[in-house]
Design a protein around this motif. Structure first.
Motif, short mmCIF file in Angstrom:
data_model
loop_
_atom_site.label_atom_id
_atom_site.label_comp_id
_atom_site.label_asym_id
_atom_site.label_seq_id
_atom_site.Cartn_x
_atom_site.Cartn_y
_atom_site.Cartn_z
N PHE A 254 -3.08 -122.35 6.96
CA PHE A 254 -3.68 -123.54 7.58
C PHE A 254 -5.08 -123.19 8.07
O PHE A 254 -5.32 -122.12 8.62
N ARG A 255 -6.00 -124.13 7.86
CA ARG A 255 -7.35 -123.98 8.41
C ARG A 255 -7.91 -125.37 8.67
O ARG A 255 -7.46 -126.36 8.07
N LEU A 256 -8.88 -125.44 9.56
CA LEU A 256 -9.53 -126.71 9.82
C LEU A 256 -10.38 -127.11 8.62
O LEU A 256 -11.07 -126.28 8.03
N ARG B 8 -6.44 -128.24 6.34
CA ARG B 8 -6.16 -128.00 4.93
C ARG B 8 -5.02 -126.99 4.86
O ARG B 8 -5.03 -125.99 5.57
N ILE B 9 -4.04 -127.32 4.02
CA ILE B 9 -2.90 -126.45 3.79
C ILE B 9 -3.13 -125.70 2.49
O ILE B 9 -3.53 -126.31 1.48
N SER B 10 -2.87 -124.41 2.48
CA SER B 10 -3.00 -123.63 1.25
C SER B 10 -1.70 -122.89 0.98
O SER B 10 -0.97 -122.55 1.90
N MET B 11 -1.41 -122.67 -0.31
CA MET B 11 -0.18 -121.99 -0.68
C MET B 11 -0.32 -121.42 -2.08
O MET B 11 -0.79 -122.09 -3.00
N ASP B 12 0.08 -120.16 -2.24
CA ASP B 12 0.21 -119.55 -3.57
C ASP B 12 1.63 -119.81 -4.08
O ASP B 12 2.59 -119.74 -3.30
N ILE B 13 1.75 -120.07 -5.38
CA ILE B 13 3.07 -120.36 -5.93
C ILE B 13 3.25 -119.66 -7.28
O ILE B 13 2.28 -119.35 -7.98
N THR C 27 3.30 -133.37 -2.80
CA THR C 27 3.91 -134.52 -2.14
C THR C 27 4.93 -134.09 -1.09
O THR C 27 4.97 -134.63 0.02
N ALA C 28 5.75 -133.08 -1.44
CA ALA C 28 6.77 -132.60 -0.50
C ALA C 28 6.12 -132.01 0.75
O ALA C 28 6.59 -132.22 1.88
N LEU C 29 5.04 -131.26 0.57
CA LEU C 29 4.37 -130.65 1.71
C LEU C 29 3.71 -131.70 2.60
O LEU C 29 3.77 -131.62 3.83
N ALA D 174 -6.16 -132.99 5.52
CA ALA D 174 -7.25 -133.40 4.63
C ALA D 174 -6.91 -133.12 3.17
O ALA D 174 -7.42 -133.78 2.27
N GLY D 175 -6.04 -132.12 2.93
CA GLY D 175 -5.68 -131.81 1.56
C GLY D 175 -4.77 -130.60 1.49
O GLY D 175 -4.59 -129.88 2.47
N VAL D 176 -4.19 -130.40 0.31
CA VAL D 176 -3.29 -129.27 0.06
C VAL D 176 -3.84 -128.50 -1.14
O VAL D 176 -4.00 -129.06 -2.23
#
Length: 214
Positions: free
Chosen positions: A51-53, A75-80, A97-99, A112-114
């Motif tokens: 997570f970051r602003l 902003r949410i970030s994730m490696d998959i 969508t789930a996040l 603001a975004g994923v």
């Protein structure tokens, strides 16, 4: 090391709702909920949410608590890892969508975004890992304070907690309360109810910290 010091070493507080709400939620609680949402999306193995602003943040009408980010969109970030042979846009779309449903719908974060990054392609569908145990619960004795007793009567408040300090603090002209929210209640809705009730009774500014979901 106190309980609060131990949590500060590994946890931050993320802004919840708008700046006017004066509410924050524990990062590890958000991370656990988003990880749970990601596990329900078939065909992907999700990494640790970050997570970051999205911008510089917004001026808060109440003091930003220690370990807290200022109000603002995240902003949410994730490696998959994703199963090979399946359309990546479809997989990442379902995961995004789930996040967002969990972050915005269940909690009330402003997102603001994923940002998703595919780091590995898998030959076979992944096993469904067992969910990790929930964060440790802290339920200290209720302070002998009218504001604490009032907070416990608000629907959705499961308990007062002390993960980030005393359950109820009274800096000059200000009340800060920390709670666990009952699962099934939207975290932001509960925080707003607490703030509205205590502001009316105390005639002072209110900060609400949510440490856990019970």
């Amino acid at each position: 090391m106190t309980t609060a010091e131990a949590w500060h070493a590994t946890d931050r507080l993320l802004p919840l709702g708008d700046a006017a709400d004066g509410a924050w939620i524990a990062e590890r609680t958000v991370r656990a909920l988003l990880a749970q949402a990601a596990r329900r999306v078939r065909g992907v193995v999700a990494g640790r949410p970050g997570f970051r602003l999205a911008g510089e943040g917004v001026r808060s009408p109440v003091p930003v608590p220690p370990g807290g980010l200022p109000p603002g969109e995240l902003r949410i970030s994730m490696d998959i890892a994703a199963v090979a042979g399946r359309p990546l846009p479809q997989l990442t779309g379902r995961l995004r969508t789930a996040l967002l449903d969990a972050a915005e719908g269940t909690l009330g974060l402003k997102v603001a975004g994923v940002d998703l990054r595919v780091t590995e392609l898998l030959d076979t569908p992944p096993d469904r890992p067992a969910p990790p145990p929930p964060p440790g619960r802290t339920s200290p004795p209720t302070p002998d304070d009218p504001a604490a007793l009032t907070t416990l009567t608000i629907p959705g408040v499961a308990a007062l907690t002390d993960a980030f300090g005393a359950p109820l603090q009274r800096p000059p002209g200000h009340v800060r309360v920390e709670v666990a929210v009952t699962t099934g209640y939207r975290a932001l809705t509960v925080a707003r109810a607490i703030s509205r009730t205590l502001t009316t009774e105390e005639q002072s500014k209110v900060t609400v910290l949510i440490s856990e979901l019970h």
